[in-house]
Design a protein around this motif. Structure first.
Motif, PDB file in Angstrom:
ATOM      1  N   PHE A  57      20.675  -6.515 -26.215  1.00  0.00           N
ATOM      2  CA  PHE A  57      18.929  -6.465 -27.138  1.00  0.00           C
ATOM      3  C   PHE A  57      18.553  -5.993 -24.950  1.00  0.00           C
ATOM      4  CE2 PHE A  57      14.286  -7.645 -27.632  1.00  0.00           C
ATOM      5  CZ  PHE A  57      14.017  -6.988 -28.123  1.00  0.00           C
ATOM      6  N   ALA A  58      18.387  -7.037 -24.602  1.00  0.00           N
ATOM      7  CA  ALA A  58      18.175  -6.750 -23.040  1.00  0.00           C
ATOM      8  C   ALA A  58      18.289  -5.286 -22.812  1.00  0.00           C
ATOM      9  CB  ALA A  58      17.826  -7.961 -22.645  1.00  0.00           C
ATOM     10  N   SER A  59      19.946  -5.141 -22.342  1.00  0.00           N
ATOM     11  CA  SER A  59      20.374  -4.077 -21.367  1.00  0.00           C
ATOM     12  C   SER A  59      20.046  -2.344 -22.175  1.00  0.00           C
ATOM     13  CB  SER A  59      21.446  -4.658 -21.425  1.00  0.00           C
ATOM     14  OG  SER A  59      22.274  -5.233 -20.918  1.00  0.00           O
ATOM     15  N   ASN A  60      19.669  -2.788 -24.166  1.00  0.00           N
ATOM     16  CA  ASN A  60      19.983  -1.555 -24.505  1.00  0.00           C
ATOM     17  C   ASN A  60      18.148  -1.392 -25.421  1.00  0.00           C
ATOM     18  OD1 ASN A  60      22.684  -0.319 -24.862  1.00  0.00           O
ATOM     19  ND2 ASN A  60      22.854  -2.942 -24.960  1.00  0.00           N
ATOM     20  N   ILE A  61      17.191  -2.101 -24.881  1.00  0.00           N
ATOM     21  CA  ILE A  61      16.249  -2.575 -25.608  1.00  0.00           C
ATOM     22  C   ILE A  61      14.893  -2.478 -24.846  1.00  0.00           C
ATOM     23  CG2 ILE A  61      14.683  -2.576 -27.419  1.00  0.00           C
ATOM     24  CD1 ILE A  61      16.897  -2.693 -29.387  1.00  0.00           C
ATOM     25  N   LEU A  62      14.893  -4.237 -24.558  1.00  0.00           N
ATOM     26  CA  LEU A  62      13.625  -4.982 -24.177  1.00  0.00           C
ATOM     27  C   LEU A  62      13.467  -4.212 -22.767  1.00  0.00           C
ATOM     28  CD1 LEU A  62      12.315  -6.878 -23.890  1.00  0.00           C
ATOM     29  CD2 LEU A  62      13.483  -8.361 -22.809  1.00  0.00           C
ATOM     30  N   THR A  63      14.638  -3.906 -21.854  1.00  0.00           N
ATOM     31  CA  THR A  63      14.677  -3.212 -20.523  1.00  0.00           C
ATOM     32  C   THR A  63      14.255  -1.901 -20.749  1.00  0.00           C
ATOM     33  OG1 THR A  63      17.143  -3.439 -19.531  1.00  0.00           O
ATOM     34  CG2 THR A  63      16.159  -5.478 -19.597  1.00  0.00           C
ATOM     35  N   GLN A  64      14.919  -1.224 -21.455  1.00  0.00           N
ATOM     36  CA  GLN A  64      14.585   0.290 -21.834  1.00  0.00           C
ATOM     37  C   GLN A  64      13.091   0.501 -22.179  1.00  0.00           C
ATOM     38  OE1 GLN A  64      17.030   2.308 -20.366  1.00  0.00           O
ATOM     39  NE2 GLN A  64      18.567   0.272 -19.952  1.00  0.00           N
ATOM     40  N   THR A  91       7.033  -3.329 -20.915  1.00  0.00           N
ATOM     41  CA  THR A  91       7.317  -2.693 -20.309  1.00  0.00           C
ATOM     42  C   THR A  91       8.107  -3.326 -19.498  1.00  0.00           C
ATOM     43  OG1 THR A  91       5.027  -2.211 -19.872  1.00  0.00           O
ATOM     44  CG2 THR A  91       6.279  -1.105 -18.503  1.00  0.00           C
ATOM     45  N   GLY A  92       9.738  -3.252 -19.720  1.00  0.00           N
ATOM     46  CA  GLY A  92      10.725  -3.251 -19.616  1.00  0.00           C
ATOM     47  C   GLY A  92      11.167  -3.131 -18.041  1.00  0.00           C
ATOM     48  N   ASN A  93      11.193  -2.170 -17.933  1.00  0.00           N
ATOM     49  CA  ASN A  93      11.474  -2.051 -16.907  1.00  0.00           C
ATOM     50  C   ASN A  93      10.581  -2.904 -15.414  1.00  0.00           C
ATOM     51  OD1 ASN A  93       9.208  -0.364 -16.999  1.00  0.00           O
ATOM     52  ND2 ASN A  93       9.673   0.986 -15.153  1.00  0.00           N
ATOM     53  N   VAL A  94       9.365  -2.981 -15.731  1.00  0.00           N
ATOM     54  CA  VAL A  94       7.697  -3.933 -15.039  1.00  0.00           C
ATOM     55  C   VAL A  94       8.656  -5.048 -14.781  1.00  0.00           C
ATOM     56  CG1 VAL A  94       5.707  -4.751 -14.507  1.00  0.00           C
ATOM     57  CG2 VAL A  94       6.897  -2.063 -14.450  1.00  0.00           C
ATOM     58  N   GLN A  95       9.052  -5.698 -15.642  1.00  0.00           N
ATOM     59  CA  GLN A  95       9.510  -6.717 -16.219  1.00  0.00           C
ATOM     60  C   GLN A  95      10.781  -7.550 -15.185  1.00  0.00           C
ATOM     61  OE1 GLN A  95       9.836  -7.027 -20.101  1.00  0.00           O
ATOM     62  NE2 GLN A  95       8.275  -8.491 -21.293  1.00  0.00           N
ATOM     63  N   VAL A  96      11.639  -6.864 -14.973  1.00  0.00           N
ATOM     64  CA  VAL A  96      12.857  -6.795 -14.912  1.00  0.00           C
ATOM     65  C   VAL A  96      12.470  -7.340 -12.835  1.00  0.00           C
ATOM     66  CG1 VAL A  96      15.227  -6.233 -13.833  1.00  0.00           C
ATOM     67  CG2 VAL A  96      14.561  -5.447 -15.708  1.00  0.00           C
ATOM     68  N   GLN A  97      11.653  -6.201 -12.491  1.00  0.00           N
ATOM     69  CA  GLN A  97      11.420  -6.371 -11.147  1.00  0.00           C
ATOM     70  C   GLN A  97      10.592  -7.783 -10.913  1.00  0.00           C
ATOM     71  OE1 GLN A  97       8.970  -2.638 -11.488  1.00  0.00           O
ATOM     72  NE2 GLN A  97      11.178  -1.804 -11.417  1.00  0.00           N
ATOM     73  N   GLN A  98       9.189  -7.680 -11.652  1.00  0.00           N
ATOM     74  CA  GLN A  98       8.591  -8.653 -11.329  1.00  0.00           C
ATOM     75  C   GLN A  98       9.546 -10.094 -12.114  1.00  0.00           C
ATOM     76  OE1 GLN A  98       5.037  -9.119 -13.567  1.00  0.00           O
ATOM     77  NE2 GLN A  98       4.230  -7.098 -13.287  1.00  0.00           N
ATOM     78  N   ALA A  99      10.555 -10.441 -12.939  1.00  0.00           N
ATOM     79  CA  ALA A  99      11.301 -11.600 -12.698  1.00  0.00           C
ATOM     80  C   ALA A  99      12.456 -11.460 -11.637  1.00  0.00           C
ATOM     81  CB  ALA A  99      12.190 -11.231 -13.918  1.00  0.00           C
ATOM     82  N   ALA A 100      12.957 -10.436 -10.850  1.00  0.00           N
ATOM     83  CA  ALA A 100      13.193 -10.451  -9.648  1.00  0.00           C
ATOM     84  C   ALA A 100      12.352 -12.003  -8.738  1.00  0.00           C
ATOM     85  CB  ALA A 100      13.926  -9.495  -9.562  1.00  0.00           C
ATOM     86  N   THR A 101      11.309 -10.928  -8.015  1.00  0.00           N
ATOM     87  CA  THR A 101       9.934 -10.596  -6.673  1.00  0.00           C
ATOM     88  C   THR A 101       9.582 -12.939  -7.309  1.00  0.00           C
ATOM     89  OG1 THR A 101      10.063  -8.649  -6.893  1.00  0.00           O
ATOM     90  CG2 THR A 101       8.602 -10.757  -5.704  1.00  0.00           C
ATOM     91  N   GLY A 102       9.436 -13.538  -8.548  1.00  0.00           N
ATOM     92  CA  GLY A 102       8.959 -14.296  -9.390  1.00  0.00           C
ATOM     93  C   GLY A 102      10.233 -15.214  -8.177  1.00  0.00           C
ATOM     94  N   PHE A 103      11.247 -15.474  -9.466  1.00  0.00           N
ATOM     95  CA  PHE A 103      12.620 -15.928  -8.541  1.00  0.00           C
ATOM     96  C   PHE A 103      12.672 -16.251  -7.643  1.00  0.00           C
ATOM     97  CE2 PHE A 103      18.088 -16.016  -8.665  1.00  0.00           C
ATOM     98  CZ  PHE A 103      17.749 -17.516  -9.071  1.00  0.00           C
ATOM     99  N   TRP A 104      12.173 -15.305  -6.685  1.00  0.00           N
ATOM    100  CA  TRP A 104      12.538 -15.287  -4.887  1.00  0.00           C
ATOM    101  C   TRP A 104      11.694 -15.511  -4.773  1.00  0.00           C
ATOM    102  CZ3 TRP A 104      15.879 -12.592  -1.494  1.00  0.00           C
ATOM    103  CH2 TRP A 104      15.127 -12.963  -0.188  1.00  0.00           C
ATOM    104  N   ILE A 105      10.445 -15.972  -5.231  1.00  0.00           N
ATOM    105  CA  ILE A 105       9.146 -16.333  -4.734  1.00  0.00           C
ATOM    106  C   ILE A 105       9.323 -18.118  -4.593  1.00  0.00           C
ATOM    107  CG2 ILE A 105       6.752 -17.253  -5.462  1.00  0.00           C
ATOM    108  CD1 ILE A 105       6.202 -14.351  -5.201  1.00  0.00           C
ATOM    109  N   LEU A 106       9.399 -18.548  -5.524  1.00  0.00           N
ATOM    110  CA  LEU A 106       9.926 -20.219  -6.825  1.00  0.00           C
ATOM    111  C   LEU A 106      11.100 -20.716  -5.653  1.00  0.00           C
ATOM    112  CD1 LEU A 106       8.696 -22.160  -8.581  1.00  0.00           C
ATOM    113  CD2 LEU A 106      10.413 -21.663  -9.691  1.00  0.00           C
ATOM    114  N   LEU A 107      12.165 -19.277  -5.698  1.00  0.00           N
ATOM    115  CA  LEU A 107      13.354 -20.729  -4.990  1.00  0.00           C
ATOM    116  C   LEU A 107      12.535 -20.587  -3.434  1.00  0.00           C
ATOM    117  CD1 LEU A 107      16.031 -18.038  -5.716  1.00  0.00           C
ATOM    118  CD2 LEU A 107      15.366 -20.839  -6.058  1.00  0.00           C
TER     119      LEU A 107
END
Length: 505
Positions: free
Chosen positions: A15-22, A141-157
């Motif tokens: 679902f994430a690969s084909n719908i949510l992030t598209q 907006t799935g592509n934006v979610q991926v970008q923000q999840a990546a940066t948020g992941f780094w910030i919390l670490l």
């Protein structure tokens, strides 16, 4: 139990690969579900799915054309002057996390998709209980979610390195889900007023920025009225004299201004750079050895107007289907809700020249700030990325012009450009992303998230509660300003307008 969990993750991955992030298919899927909940015939539901998906694909063609045409020009400044610099661009930022998260923290980038799942589900839960949370927008907006999840992941670490894998995913999932719900919710009022009840919110990278620009524009408008009874002029109110009347036509004005703006940059980069680009990109974006440099610049600049027109066509194609079908979702699954969609959807509303003006004045602010970083020997030099350069400042120009006129449409994007560069330089240097060549770099992530990072870093576990509390309180305060009309704004915009008129009398 393990087999069940594996099955659930397999379904999620699909679902994430084909719908949510598209985003195109995500929007089409929402339209399909909405029409089915409204019990429309299957052929109408399928037609709605196709129209919405194709419309969003058209938007992506325009958006992608803008980015792909001009990103090499801006990043060329880095190569031409041999700068060790950080590009502020969501895709460069995502690549920086992909490249550096294992080297810096010993963590896997694959966790980002699990984090995204937690955040997305939490966003939906928050909206489902809107009666209590006062949150009305679902971030799609799935592509934006991926970008923000990546940066948020780094910030919390970076901020709380002692957190284990599960804790990081749960904490950042909750904080990011809150940010998506709260941020897109904050855009509902300015977007509804811009679109005259378009029935959607913005779900992108500058949601707090849109709310701030709307608030500042209203303050500027109030101040202007106190000083003079003369009506504030918007860009569309100006009738230019003589030959300048050609600027009254949006497509002509955009083409001329882009030719001047990018023409200067391309001349500075020089013909050899674009000849080399022709070879490395197999001709896709470069200049052939025997080609005319003048007409290459002209064609590239005119392409801006072409892609902007394509983008606006895409918006008009899918927005109507989305808002109509979302009624089914709002009435049954998520009451009092609207979809949060790409910021580009706002460009088809309001004055079209405001898009270009916002972009140009934002660019001026960015370039002045980059010059200041060089002058004062900043440890991190920022290279302007086209996405924050255009998408942030263009929407700020549209919102500001709609609420406070031409002056606001120039001033506010200009200061936004400065903030984007300075904020990105500070945060990317501090958290260590600068060394990997990229940072997300858009308005909220140069302002709101640096503040959150400070809170998380210095208050540790207590900071998690503080950030969450700040986000939870924002919609409650919004609701208290106008409790009678808060949900009416998304349920029945015409009734909302009537109620506001009665109130103002």
């Amino acid at each position: 139990m393990n087999n069940v969990l594996s099955g659930v993750m397999a379904v999620w991955d699909y679902f994430a690969s084909n719908i949510l992030t598209q985003p195109a298919y995500m929007i089409g899927f929402i339209v399909l579900i909405g029409y089915m909940l409204e019990k429309k015939p299957i052929y109408e539901s399928l037609a709605g799915f196709l129209k919405a998906t194709i419309g969003y694909m058209i938007l992506m063609v325009g958006s992608g054309g803008l980015v792909n045409s001009f990103r090499p020009i801006l990043t060329g400044l880095k190569d031409r002057f041999h700068l060790t610099a950080t590009v502020i661009d969501p895709y460069f930022g995502q690549n920086a996390v992909t490249d550096g998260v294992m080297k810096t923290f010993g963590r896997s980038f694959g966790d980002v998709m699990i984090l995204l799942l937690i955040a997305f589900v939490f966003n939906i839960v928050l909206v489902r209980f809107s009666k209590y949370t006062k949150l009305r927008a679902v971030f799609t907006t799935g592509n934006v979610q991926v970008q923000q999840a990546a940066t948020g992941f780094w910030i919390l670490l970076f901020a709380i390195p002692s957190l284990g894998r599960i804790e990081v995913l749960l904490v950042m999932g909750v904080l990011l889900g809150l940010y998506w719900a709260v941020g897109s919710n904050m855009t509902i009022k300015p977007v509804q007023e811009l679109t005259d009840g378009g029935g959607f919110a913005v779900a992108h990278q500058q949601m707090f920025g849109i709310a701030l620009v709307a608030w500042l524009s209203d303050k500027m408008q109030t101040s202007s009225k106190k000083k003079s009874d003369v009506k504030t002029k918007r860009l569309e109110d100006y009738e230019l004299p003589g030959f300048l009347r050609i600027f009254n036509e949006n497509m002509v004005a955009t083409a001329i201004l882009m030719f001047m703006f990018f023409g200067i940059i391309m001349v500075v980069l020089g013909r050899p750079y674009f000849n080399e680009l022709f070879i490395t990109s197999k001709g896709a974006t470069g200049l052939a050895k025997d080609g005319s440099f003048f007409f290459y610049i002209l064609t590239t600049s005119l392409g801006f107007a072409v892609n902007l027109a394509i983008l606006q066509l895409g918006v008009r194609t899918f927005v109507g289907e989305l808002t109509e079908s979302f009624t089914g979702i709002s009435d049954t699954i998520l009451p009092n809700s609207v979809p949060g969609i790409d910021v580009a959807a706002t460009f088809a509303f309001g004055e079209q020249n405001a898009v270009t003006i916002g972009f140009l004045f934002g660019a001026l602010g960015q370039f002045l700030a980059i010059g200041a970083l060089m002058l004062f020997h900043s440890p991190t030099i920022i290279i302007a990325g086209f996405i924050p350069l255009f998408f942030d400042n263009a929407v700020f120009g549209v919102i500001a012009n709609n609420r406070a006129g031409a002056k606001a449409a120039m001033i506010l994007p200009f200061f936004s450009g400065i903030i984007q560069v300075v904020g990105a330089a500070l945060i990317s240097t501090w958290i260590g992303m600068a060394k990997y060549g990229g940072y997300l770099g858009m308005f909220d992530w140069d302002t709101v998230w640096p503040i959150f990072t400070v809170i998380l870093k210095y208050l540790s576990y207590g900071g998690i509660a503080v950030v969450a509390l700040i986000l939870i309180l924002i919609p409650q305060l919004e609701y208290r300003k106008d409790p009678k009309n808060y949900f009416l704004m998304v349920e029945d915009y015409e009734a909302y307008k009537e109620a506001k008129n009665i109130k103002s009398e």
